[in-house]
Design a protein around this motif. Structure first.
Motif, PDB file in Angstrom:
ATOM      1  N   GLY A 179      52.598  86.192  71.322  1.00 50.72           N
ATOM      2  CA  GLY A 179      51.892  86.615  70.117  1.00 50.72           C
ATOM      3  C   GLY A 179      52.483  86.131  68.813  1.00 50.72           C
ATOM      4  N   VAL A 180      53.363  85.109  68.848  1.00 52.81           N
ATOM      5  CA  VAL A 180      54.058  84.752  67.599  1.00 52.81           C
ATOM      6  C   VAL A 180      53.126  84.248  66.491  1.00 52.81           C
ATOM      7  N   ALA A 187      57.257  89.292  63.546  1.00 52.38           N
ATOM      8  CA  ALA A 187      58.273  90.161  62.925  1.00 52.38           C
ATOM      9  C   ALA A 187      59.264  90.646  63.975  1.00 52.38           C
ATOM     10  N   ILE A 188      58.748  90.997  65.158  1.00 54.47           N
ATOM     11  CA  ILE A 188      59.636  91.485  66.225  1.00 54.47           C
ATOM     12  C   ILE A 188      60.578  90.363  66.679  1.00 54.47           C
ATOM     13  N   VAL A 189      60.025  89.170  66.859  1.00 56.12           N
ATOM     14  CA  VAL A 189      60.859  88.048  67.304  1.00 56.12           C
ATOM     15  C   VAL A 189      61.943  87.734  66.262  1.00 56.12           C
ATOM     16  N   ALA A 191      63.267  89.784  64.181  1.00 55.57           N
ATOM     17  CA  ALA A 191      64.240  90.888  64.185  1.00 55.57           C
ATOM     18  C   ALA A 191      65.181  90.786  65.383  1.00 55.57           C
ATOM     19  N   VAL A 192      64.634  90.428  66.553  1.00 58.72           N
ATOM     20  CA  VAL A 192      65.473  90.302  67.758  1.00 58.72           C
ATOM     21  C   VAL A 192      66.472  89.160  67.570  1.00 58.72           C
ATOM     22  N   ILE A 193      66.011  88.054  66.981  1.00 53.47           N
ATOM     23  CA  ILE A 193      66.912  86.913  66.762  1.00 53.47           C
ATOM     24  C   ILE A 193      68.010  87.303  65.766  1.00 53.47           C
ATOM     25  N   ALA A 194      67.645  88.023  64.711  1.00 55.22           N
ATOM     26  CA  ALA A 194      68.649  88.454  63.726  1.00 55.22           C
ATOM     27  C   ALA A 194      69.675  89.375  64.381  1.00 55.22           C
ATOM     28  N   LEU A 195      69.183  90.281  65.214  1.00 49.00           N
ATOM     29  CA  LEU A 195      70.068  91.214  65.922  1.00 49.00           C
ATOM     30  C   LEU A 195      71.029  90.444  66.831  1.00 49.00           C
ATOM     31  N   ALA A 196      70.491  89.528  67.626  1.00 51.14           N
ATOM     32  CA  ALA A 196      71.320  88.752  68.557  1.00 51.14           C
ATOM     33  C   ALA A 196      72.361  87.950  67.785  1.00 51.14           C
ATOM     34  N   ARG A 197      71.933  87.314  66.705  1.00 48.18           N
ATOM     35  CA  ARG A 197      72.876  86.481  65.948  1.00 48.18           C
ATOM     36  C   ARG A 197      73.955  87.341  65.289  1.00 48.18           C
ATOM     37  N   ALA A 198      73.581  88.528  64.818  1.00 48.06           N
ATOM     38  CA  ALA A 198      74.577  89.421  64.201  1.00 48.06           C
ATOM     39  C   ALA A 198      75.637  89.833  65.219  1.00 48.06           C
ATOM     40  N   LEU A 199      75.239  89.878  66.500  1.00 47.34           N
ATOM     41  CA  LEU A 199      76.175  90.262  67.559  1.00 47.34           C
ATOM     42  C   LEU A 199      76.863  89.045  68.175  1.00 47.34           C
ATOM     43  N   GLY A 200      76.542  87.868  67.678  1.00 47.51           N
ATOM     44  CA  GLY A 200      77.169  86.646  68.197  1.00 47.51           C
ATOM     45  C   GLY A 200      76.624  86.221  69.550  1.00 47.51           C
ATOM     46  N   LEU A 201      75.380  86.573  69.848  1.00 49.31           N
ATOM     47  CA  LEU A 201      74.801  86.256  71.158  1.00 49.31           C
ATOM     48  C   LEU A 201      73.890  85.037  71.079  1.00 49.31           C
ATOM     49  N   LYS A 202      73.718  84.380  72.213  1.00 49.41           N
ATOM     50  CA  LYS A 202      72.736  83.298  72.318  1.00 49.41           C
ATOM     51  C   LYS A 202      71.363  83.910  72.624  1.00 49.41           C
ATOM     52  N   ILE A 203      70.327  83.143  72.300  1.00 50.78           N
ATOM     53  CA  ILE A 203      68.962  83.636  72.528  1.00 50.78           C
ATOM     54  C   ILE A 203      68.135  82.583  73.249  1.00 50.78           C
ATOM     55  N   ALA A 219      62.295  77.155  64.558  1.00 43.78           N
ATOM     56  CA  ALA A 219      62.566  77.459  63.145  1.00 43.78           C
ATOM     57  C   ALA A 219      63.192  78.849  62.996  1.00 43.78           C
ATOM     58  N   ALA A 220      62.811  79.776  63.880  1.00 38.33           N
ATOM     59  CA  ALA A 220      63.320  81.146  63.785  1.00 38.33           C
ATOM     60  C   ALA A 220      64.775  81.250  64.242  1.00 38.33           C
TER      61      ALA A 220
END
Ligand code: G
Ligand code: MN
Length: 254
Positions: A179-180, A187-189, A191-203, A219-220
């Motif tokens: 649904g992007v 918006a959800i995608v 937010a999830v990417i921001a969360l993962a990056r803040a925790l130092g995780l790969k996505i 781009a996200a």
């Protein structure tokens, strides 16, 4: 049931593993493959989680099946030195206090470097015993095995998992990727990417089917992409051919 009897009750000859490539964000390089179980008879098809429940309803049979998948995937992966192999593992497996030891022993037997293996914790089943799971996950990560949370966002446990267990990667579920083009999913995608990056995780984003989705996800800030745009799950021989030719499954302009 004794272990041998359980093993015999599963017709492993009717099963095989197929592998779906995961590519770099630009789509140019295969970096990993996810092992997906396939039933050969009566009609060839990918096994759904519901099939596993009906075919292997006894917990011991399901466990035997999981070990068969792990061993086969790790064994096949020896032929693809440049790739990581991802294997889906249900939460229940991490409750076994000997899981990490058994897995590391199997890797040594098969001859696969633990750094080449990633376990995807399937979110559908909730981890109930965080102490055992944590001990296993710490032991595995100390040796180089990576841990991903699969279908992130679809279970009720996502944020609890992130709080309680150290992981390396999130896989954004395909229902969000589909649904992007819509504001809510986008918006959800983000937010999830921001969360993962803040925790130092790969996505990794799953279920990428269109160029539009590819462009958005790149781009996200997704690191890796997986989906029919690049390749469906294919037999091991096809992955070997892709690795040998150095060709990505599909060239795509992002
Ligand atoms: O939950 P998990 O990530 O393990 O799911 C993998 C499943 O997703 C497989 O059944 C596979 O066939 C399916 N799949 C893989 N790529 C795509 C895709 O691009 N679109 C859709 N709809 N399904 C996909
Ligand atoms: Mn998965």
């Amino acid at each position: 049931m004794p272990e041998a009897a359980i093993r015999n009750s599963i017709v492993f000859d009717d099963l095989t593993l197929h592998y779906q490539p995961q590519v770099s964000a630009d789509g140019a390089r295969i970096v990993a493959v996810e092992a997906l179980l396939r039933v050969l008879r009566p009609t060839p098809r990918l096994v759904t989680p519901a099939d596993v429940l009906t075919l292997f309803s006894a917990p011991a049979a399901e466990e035997a099946l999981d070990w068969w998948v792990l061993r086969r995937a790790c064994s096949d992966a020896r032929g693809w030195p440049s790739l990581t192999v991802s294997v889906n593992v249900v939460a229940a497996r991490f409750h076994d206090p000997h899981f990490a030891d058994r897995l590391l022993e199997m890797l040594a037997e098969v001859g696969l470097d633990p750094h080449r293996l990633e376990l995807e914790i399937v979110e559908g089943a909730y981890i109930e015993d965080f102490d055992s799971a944590l001990a296993n996950i710490n032991a595995l990560r100390a040796r180089g095995v990576r841990i991903a949370i699969d279908d992130f966002g679809t279970g009720y446990s996502s944020l609890t998992y992130l709080l309680k267990i150290p992981v390396d990667k999130l896989k954004i579920d395909k229902s969000f990727v589909a649904g992007v083009g819509l504001m809510r999913s986008a918006a959800i995608v983000h937010a999830v990417i921001a969360l993962a990056r803040a925790l130092g995780l790969k996505i990794t984003a799953e279920g990428v089917e269109t160029d539009e989705q590819h462009r958005f996800l790149r781009a996200a800030g997704c690191h890796f992409l997986q989906g029919w745009l690049f390749s469906k799950a294919v037999p091991a021989e096809t992955i070997s051919a892709m690795v040998e030719s150095g060709q990505p499954p599909r060239r795509s302009v992002a």
